[in-house]
Design an enzyme around this catalytic site. Structure first.
Site, PDB file in Angstrom:
ATOM      1  N   VAL A  47       0.823  -1.206   0.000  1.00  0.00           N
ATOM      2  CA  VAL A  47       0.000   0.000   0.000  1.00  0.00           C
ATOM      3  C   VAL A  47       0.856   1.254   0.000  1.00  0.00           C
ATOM      4  O   VAL A  47       0.600   2.193  -0.771  1.00  0.00           O
ATOM      5  CB  VAL A  47      -0.951  -0.004   1.214  1.00  0.00           C
ATOM      6  CG1 VAL A  47      -1.754   1.293   1.259  1.00  0.00           C
ATOM      7  CG2 VAL A  47      -1.882  -1.202   1.148  1.00  0.00           C
TER       8      VAL A  47
ATOM      9  N   ARG B   4      14.448  -0.497   6.183  1.00  0.00           N
ATOM     10  CA  ARG B   4      15.685  -0.562   5.396  1.00  0.00           C
ATOM     11  C   ARG B   4      15.644   0.502   4.302  1.00  0.00           C
ATOM     12  O   ARG B   4      14.584   0.863   3.802  1.00  0.00           O
ATOM     13  CB  ARG B   4      15.860  -1.948   4.765  1.00  0.00           C
ATOM     14  CG  ARG B   4      14.735  -2.347   3.838  1.00  0.00           C
ATOM     15  CD  ARG B   4      14.953  -3.723   3.234  1.00  0.00           C
ATOM     16  NE  ARG B   4      13.859  -4.118   2.350  1.00  0.00           N
ATOM     17  CZ  ARG B   4      13.733  -3.742   1.084  1.00  0.00           C
ATOM     18  NH1 ARG B   4      14.668  -2.957   0.548  1.00  0.00           N
ATOM     19  NH2 ARG B   4      12.699  -4.119   0.344  1.00  0.00           N
TER      20      ARG B   4
ATOM     21  N   LYS C  86      -7.952  -1.190   9.716  1.00  0.00           N
ATOM     22  CA  LYS C  86      -9.295  -1.477  10.253  1.00  0.00           C
ATOM     23  C   LYS C  86      -9.241  -2.154  11.619  1.00  0.00           C
ATOM     24  O   LYS C  86     -10.075  -1.886  12.493  1.00  0.00           O
ATOM     25  CB  LYS C  86     -10.120  -2.334   9.283  1.00  0.00           C
ATOM     26  CG  LYS C  86      -9.623  -3.754   9.016  1.00  0.00           C
ATOM     27  CD  LYS C  86      -8.710  -3.806   7.829  1.00  0.00           C
ATOM     28  CE  LYS C  86      -8.281  -5.203   7.449  1.00  0.00           C
ATOM     29  NZ  LYS C  86      -7.369  -5.193   6.289  1.00  0.00           N
TER      30      LYS C  86
ATOM     31  N   GLU D 133     -10.850   5.966   5.022  1.00  0.00           N
ATOM     32  CA  GLU D 133     -11.597   5.381   3.909  1.00  0.00           C
ATOM     33  C   GLU D 133     -11.021   4.034   3.490  1.00  0.00           C
ATOM     34  O   GLU D 133     -11.756   3.104   3.155  1.00  0.00           O
ATOM     35  CB  GLU D 133     -11.593   6.338   2.713  1.00  0.00           C
ATOM     36  CG  GLU D 133     -12.406   5.856   1.519  1.00  0.00           C
ATOM     37  CD  GLU D 133     -13.898   5.797   1.816  1.00  0.00           C
ATOM     38  OE1 GLU D 133     -14.435   4.676   1.843  1.00  0.00           O
ATOM     39  OE2 GLU D 133     -14.519   6.846   2.007  1.00  0.00           O
TER      40      GLU D 133
ATOM     41  N   GLY E  55     -11.459  -1.382   0.559  1.00  0.00           N
ATOM     42  CA  GLY E  55     -10.455  -0.923  -0.400  1.00  0.00           C
ATOM     43  C   GLY E  55     -10.827   0.352  -1.113  1.00  0.00           C
ATOM     44  O   GLY E  55     -11.030   1.401  -0.508  1.00  0.00           O
TER      45      GLY E  55
ATOM     46  N   GLU F 227      -3.309 -14.771   3.608  1.00  0.00           N
ATOM     47  CA  GLU F 227      -2.031 -14.850   4.311  1.00  0.00           C
ATOM     48  C   GLU F 227      -1.653 -16.307   4.580  1.00  0.00           C
ATOM     49  O   GLU F 227      -2.477 -17.215   4.457  1.00  0.00           O
ATOM     50  CB  GLU F 227      -2.127 -14.095   5.643  1.00  0.00           C
ATOM     51  CG  GLU F 227      -2.492 -12.629   5.513  1.00  0.00           C
ATOM     52  CD  GLU F 227      -1.377 -11.797   4.903  1.00  0.00           C
ATOM     53  OE1 GLU F 227      -0.205 -12.247   4.924  1.00  0.00           O
ATOM     54  OE2 GLU F 227      -1.677 -10.698   4.389  1.00  0.00           O
TER      55      GLU F 227
ATOM     56  N   ASP G 161     -11.525 -10.350  10.029  1.00  0.00           N
ATOM     57  CA  ASP G 161     -11.270  -9.174   9.204  1.00  0.00           C
ATOM     58  C   ASP G 161     -12.587  -8.478   8.846  1.00  0.00           C
ATOM     59  O   ASP G 161     -12.719  -7.255   8.966  1.00  0.00           O
ATOM     60  CB  ASP G 161     -10.528  -9.582   7.932  1.00  0.00           C
ATOM     61  CG  ASP G 161     -10.340  -8.438   6.957  1.00  0.00           C
ATOM     62  OD1 ASP G 161      -9.447  -7.608   7.198  1.00  0.00           O
ATOM     63  OD2 ASP G 161     -11.089  -8.365   5.955  1.00  0.00           O
TER      64      ASP G 161
ATOM     65  N   LYS H 138     -14.255  -4.565   9.945  1.00  0.00           N
ATOM     66  CA  LYS H 138     -14.846  -3.599   9.012  1.00  0.00           C
ATOM     67  C   LYS H 138     -16.310  -3.336   9.339  1.00  0.00           C
ATOM     68  O   LYS H 138     -16.782  -2.197   9.241  1.00  0.00           O
ATOM     69  CB  LYS H 138     -14.695  -4.121   7.583  1.00  0.00           C
ATOM     70  CG  LYS H 138     -13.247  -4.288   7.147  1.00  0.00           C
ATOM     71  CD  LYS H 138     -13.140  -5.055   5.835  1.00  0.00           C
ATOM     72  CE  LYS H 138     -11.694  -5.325   5.461  1.00  0.00           C
ATOM     73  NZ  LYS H 138     -11.577  -6.201   4.262  1.00  0.00           N
TER      74      LYS H 138
ATOM     75  N   GLY I 188      -5.628  -4.478  -2.670  1.00  0.00           N
ATOM     76  CA  GLY I 188      -4.633  -4.279  -3.722  1.00  0.00           C
ATOM     77  C   GLY I 188      -4.031  -2.892  -3.661  1.00  0.00           C
ATOM     78  O   GLY I 188      -4.618  -1.957  -3.091  1.00  0.00           O
TER      79      GLY I 188
END
Length: 452
Positions: free
Chosen positions: A15, A47, A103, A127, A132, A188, A199, A203, A307
């Site tokens: 992101v 890094r 979130k 937002e 997304g 994941e 998740d 939301k 994404g």
């Protein structure tokens, strides 16, 4: 006032890098829309990155960035609920506006964070935390501000939607599709948050607070995942004219004359919905939120729920809002900011903080839904009559019955769809059905909603 708005991006993963790319690609458009130069001055990264512009300071000390005089807006995309919270609170304390896609952090600590932001006359925009690139937060806080929202239902986790779509379209078992989702980067290595509904529950807590003007209450969201959904149930649902989707629901209940049953349902679970419903035809990793409000009625918001591009788009929409707030900040004769949150910006949870209500969140046993029941029984006379009698005695009305042929073990699957009923009544009925001598296994229960 300087004409430049200075951004710090904390986290250079998918992101964070997406935000940098979006700014670089659309810089002229951003300036035309805001009337300001928007520049990245600092990034927080563990890094050093060779692909970052040399004019941007790279620093692993996130706290230092959050307090930097060279930063107006802090963009937090590191995730988690510990370091991220500390950094955001430090940024707020130092007068920085914050944009976050986190979130989990907001669902669990948002009440504290928003109150601290109000006290320090800064804004926390989020937002990107829900669905997304779909501007559902802005829609509910602003475009629907004159409406009373009665309920909402949403596909708000792309991983779960991908799995359910593949199971239905290609007849693949859950474990097989989950493995592919992990290979594709949709899930994941530890997929618990996605497939168990956590998740989506994060939301939903945010959406419900904005919809109904209540404090964030993630701990009261009923949460059920999709790990128990089988191809058998997917196929039976299709045969009956339904599709199974993993949905989050926030529903306002008036109690139907009983004040004890008035309140708000917050629930995430697999749900049968009609095949011809628009929400039933949102497939793959797409997200969608269906909002039912008065007087507008039903409106559907659909798009990419994750994404780099979608999330960066939502992050920068928040940045643009804050740029306008900064551009409209009044100053006194000495040049000090007189910014007032309510005067220049929509409240964090859409309602004036002192107007948030204490409407109760209903317990799981108080929820009202229809049901899909799959019962396995011995192929013997009177079995169906026994089942239907138990349901009738519990005040449960049957909408449809599908009885399949007995298989080689002499067992017959019976599928029953019911009209909406209080969960506690269904619990008692299922308990009695499972005690019948003719029943060979636990009753499979999936909730059903007509989205009417």
């Amino acid at each position: 006032m300087s004409n430049s708005i200075k951004l710090a991006i904390l986290g250079l993963g998918t992101v964070g890098t997406g935000v940098i790319n979006l700014i670089n690609d659309n810089l002229d458009e951003l300036k035309r829309r805001s009337g300001r130069d928007i520049i990245i001055t600092e990034v927080g990264t563990r890094r050093q990155r060779d692909d970052i512009d040399s004019n941007i300071m790279q620093n692993s000390d996130l706290m230092a960035i959050a307090a930097s005089d060279n930063v107006d807006i802090v963009i937090e995309v590191i995730g988690g609920t510990t370091l991220a919270k500390d950094v955001i609170m430090h940024a707020i304390k130092n007068g920085k506006h914050v944009v976050t896609a986190n979130k989990a952090l907001l669902a669990e600590h948002g009440n504290e964070i928003f109150a601290f932001a109000e006290a320090n006359n800064v804004h926390v925009a989020y937002e990107a935390a829900v669905a997304g690139g779909i501007p559902i937060i802005k829609v509910m806080r602003e475009a629907l501000a004159a409406n009373k929202i009665d309920w909402l239902a949403g596909i708000i986790n792309g991983t779960g939607n991908f799995i359910m779509t593949e199971m239905r379209d290609k007849g693949r078992p859950f474990a097989d599709v989950l493995s592919e989702a992990q290979e594709l980067g949709y899930a994941e290595a530890d997929p618990t948050f996605d497939v168990e509904g956590i998740d989506a529950a994060h939301k939903l807590a945010l959406l419900a607070s904005i919809a109904f003007g209540i404090p964030l209450q993630f701990d009261k969201v009923y949460c059920e995942g999709i790990t128990g959904i089988t191809l058998q149930d997917v196929n039976y649902a299709e045969e009956l004219g339904y599709r199974i989707k993993h949905l989050g629901f926030a529903v306002r209940r008036d109690g139907q004359g009983n004040a004890d049953d008035a309140g708000i349902e917050l629930r995430v679970h697999p749900t049968l919905i009609p095949q011809d419903a628009l929400l039933a035809n949102v497939n793959g990793v797409k997200n969608a939120v269906l909002v039912n409000s008065h007087p507008l009625g039903q409106t559907l918001y659909c798009g990419d729920g994750a994404g780099a591009g979608a999330t960066a788009s939502a992050v920068m929409a928040d940045v643009m809002d804050l740029v306008r707030v900064l551009g409209n900040t009044d100053c006194d004769e000495q040049g000090n900011s007189n910014q007032n949150n309510h005067g220049h910006h929509v409240p964090h949870l859409a309602f004036i903080p002192e107007q948030l209500s204490d409407t109760p969140i209903l317990r799981a046993e108080q929820m009202i839904t229809g049901y899909y029941l799959r019962v396995h029984a011995y192929d013997s006379p009177g079995v169906l009559a026994d089942i239907t009698r138990i349901l009738s005695n519990a005040g449960i009305n049957i909408d449809a019955i599908l009885q399949k042929p007995a298989h080689k073990l002499g067992q017959v699957p019976v599928i029953i769809l019911t009209l909406p009923v209080v969960e506690s009544q269904m619990n008692l009925a299922i308990e009695k059905i499972e005690k019948l001598d003719t029943i060979t296994d636990k009753v499979v229960r999936i909730r059903l909603d007509e989205l009417a």
